[in-house]
Design an enzyme around this catalytic site. Structure first.
Site, PDB file in Angstrom:
ATOM      1  N   ASP A   1      59.940  32.818  72.334  1.00  0.00           N
ATOM      2  CA  ASP A   1      58.954  33.187  73.329  1.00  0.00           C
ATOM      3  C   ASP A   1      59.437  34.332  74.207  1.00  0.00           C
ATOM      4  O   ASP A   1      60.629  34.645  74.253  1.00  0.00           O
ATOM      5  CB  ASP A   1      58.655  31.983  74.234  1.00  0.00           C
ATOM      6  CG  ASP A   1      57.745  30.976  73.558  1.00  0.00           C
ATOM      7  OD1 ASP A   1      57.117  31.329  72.546  1.00  0.00           O
ATOM      8  OD2 ASP A   1      57.664  29.833  74.044  1.00  0.00           O
TER       9      ASP A   1
ATOM     10  N   LYS B   1      53.797  35.258  74.270  1.00  0.00           N
ATOM     11  CA  LYS B   1      52.516  35.652  74.868  1.00  0.00           C
ATOM     12  C   LYS B   1      52.800  36.371  76.177  1.00  0.00           C
ATOM     13  O   LYS B   1      53.707  36.011  76.919  1.00  0.00           O
ATOM     14  CB  LYS B   1      51.634  34.429  75.116  1.00  0.00           C
ATOM     15  CG  LYS B   1      51.391  33.581  73.873  1.00  0.00           C
ATOM     16  CD  LYS B   1      50.625  32.323  74.232  1.00  0.00           C
ATOM     17  CE  LYS B   1      50.418  31.430  73.012  1.00  0.00           C
ATOM     18  NZ  LYS B   1      51.696  30.904  72.489  1.00  0.00           N
TER      19      LYS B   1
ATOM     20  N   MET C   1      53.488  29.893  86.086  1.00  0.00           N
ATOM     21  CA  MET C   1      52.453  30.879  85.746  1.00  0.00           C
ATOM     22  C   MET C   1      51.411  30.999  86.856  1.00  0.00           C
ATOM     23  O   MET C   1      50.212  31.083  86.606  1.00  0.00           O
ATOM     24  CB  MET C   1      51.782  30.496  84.417  1.00  0.00           C
ATOM     25  CG  MET C   1      52.741  30.484  83.245  1.00  0.00           C
ATOM     26  SD  MET C   1      52.103  29.618  81.778  1.00  0.00           S
ATOM     27  CE  MET C   1      52.387  27.903  82.242  1.00  0.00           C
TER      28      MET C   1
END
Length: 468
Positions: A238, A260, A373
């Site tokens: 990741d 991502k 996030m």
């Protein structure tokens, strides 16, 4: 990078020229004798006859000198250098890397297992420190394990016809009961286990491990996670996995970036799931490397289900989650009995997207709120929390690139989030948000938990060596 290439030189029964006297010469003579070298030792300036003998030997590849060790640098040894160069000999000059073409490393010896620790001649003392650390870590019976593997190598090669199948076989059995029996000096038991194993079906079977890479600091990767990473044929990683952790993968492993980014998802989750299944069906050993912990906002559950449903063996290796690691690195305890009796983890973007988010439940003064996030939505989150009853002066901390040398910490309060957020750029690394009274404690604890103590350990180059 001007780094030398480690290389094992076979000198048993081969001519080696040792030049010089003193303690260094005696030490090198012992080292060469232990390896059965055919030593010619010049204690003083050689005669023309002695030089001619070397020149004669060098004309035949079978008798050519494979190494020259100069144990002392003085007028008569320096005078030999042009002649040695003309003979095109591999030269090692003790304590003079600028004159050397090769270096003799500090050696950890376990029979057939020879581990050389070199610094390119720049710091032999440091190499010896590292050797001492390895000596303490490696089992004394390791040479028996090497002899066991050597004894079975040909038969395993005859039965298992692919490199990947043989690697999987040896990885499984050298670290399993057969290898343990060999280490314990039980060769009959080790042979019996391997015989049974070779009689079994050897169709390649893929295996996928979801590994928590931790918050970024490579030293916080678990031992089991490191083992699975270094076993992997393919590593899917990741964005949140630090370069320091990625550098620990096997050099020949296939590395695939499936991370991502905000507003950019080149590899959707369904595609990641399908890729893991595809690699497993090919019989490969796969490491799915995820920042923090795979089962905490890492979609590890989705990937594990996809693999189980496809019949691919899957293992989950937990990692230190970013919240607890960040707390330790910044002096922010997630709970404290006087100001926070509980802690809640949420994701910022989901909290805002879901209409049924209970903001009243999130706006608790006696609770620490950790938001993953959430940096780009910080203003909206702060507004919702204040509307739901949390005081405007409630403190928070923004921590970017936690636990790494790039770590930055910014403190603020809910009614002034823009000021704090303006000090960070999301493009420079992930940001964790911690809201609650516990963040005030960093003023007292950070110099000890995340500052002075950690700084002294990381900046002292011998700290990890001396801690053995």
């Amino acid at each position: 990078m001007n780094a030398p290439l480690p290389f094992q030189l076979q000198i048993s029964s081969r001519p080696v020229l040792l030049i010089g006297t003193g303690e260094a010469a005696e030490a090198k003579a012992r080292l060469l004798q232990e390896r059965d070298a055919d030593i010619t030792h010049w204690h003083t300036t050689p005669s023309e006859v002695e030089r001619a003998r070397v020149e004669q030997c060098n004309r035949d590849p079978k008798t050519r000198y494979v190494l020259v060790v100069i144990a002392e640098v003085n007028a008569w040894t320096e005078a030999l250098m042009p002649w040695l160069d003309s003979e095109r000999l591999l030269i090692n000059v003790v304590d003079a890397p600028q004159l050397s073409q090769g270096f003799i490393p500090a050696i950890v010896s376990r029979g057939r297992i020879q581990i050389g620790i070199g610094t390119g001649g720049s710091s032999p003392v440091l190499a010896r420190f590292v050797r001492t650390r390895l000596e303490q870590a490696l089992p004394q019976g390791l040479e028996r394990l090497a002899e066991f593997a050597d004894r079975w190598q040909l038969r395993v090669r005859q039965i298992l016809d692919t490199v990947s199948t043989r690697r999987q076989f040896w990885e499984r059995h050298l670290s399993g009961p057969a290898g343990q029996a060999a280490l314990n000096n039980e060769p009959d038991l080790a042979d019996s286990i391997l015989t049974t194993a070779l009689d079994a079906d050897h169709s390649p079977q893929g295996r996928v491990t979801l590994v928590g890479a931790g918050p970024g600091d490579a030293s916080l990767l678990t031992l089991k996670g490191l083992q699975r990473l270094q076993e992997a044929d393919v590593v899917l990683y990741d964005k949140l996995v630090s370069p320091e952790v990625l550098s620990l993968a096997r050099r020949d492993a296939q590395m695939e970036d499936v991370g991502k980014r905000r507003g950019h998802c080149p590899t959707p989750q369904d595609s990641i799931n399908a890729r893991l299944v595809e690699l497993g069906e090919q019989g490969l050993t796969v490491c799915r490397l995820k920042g923090g912990d795979p089962y905490l906002f890492g979609r590890g559950g989705e990937e594990a289900l996809a693999l189980v449903q496809a019949g691919i063996p899957v293992e989950v290796v937990p990692g230190i989650t970013t919240a607890s690691a960040t707390a330790a690195a910044t002096g922010i305890p997630l709970t404290h009995r006087r100001v926070a009796r509980s802690v809640r983890y949420i994701t910022g973007h989901l909290a805002l997207q879901q209409a049924d988010t209970d903001w009243q439940a999130l706006a608790q003064e006696q609770e620490t709120l950790v938001i993953y996030m959430g940096f780009t939505h910080l203003q909206a989150i702060a507004q919702r929390l204040q509307e739901s009853g949390l005081k405007a002066e409630t403190p928070f901390a923004l921590i970017q690139n936690a636990t790494t040398p790039r770590q930055r910490v910014v403190h603020g309060q809910l009614d002034r989030v823009d000021e704090a957020a303006a000090e960070l750029c999301l493009g420079e690394g992930p940001v964790l948000v911690i809201i609650g009274e516990v963040t005030r404690l960093a003023q007292e604890l950070a110099p000890k938990a995340g500052g002075d103590v950690l700084k002294s350990q990381h900046t002292d180059p011998l700290y990890w060596l001396q801690s053995a």
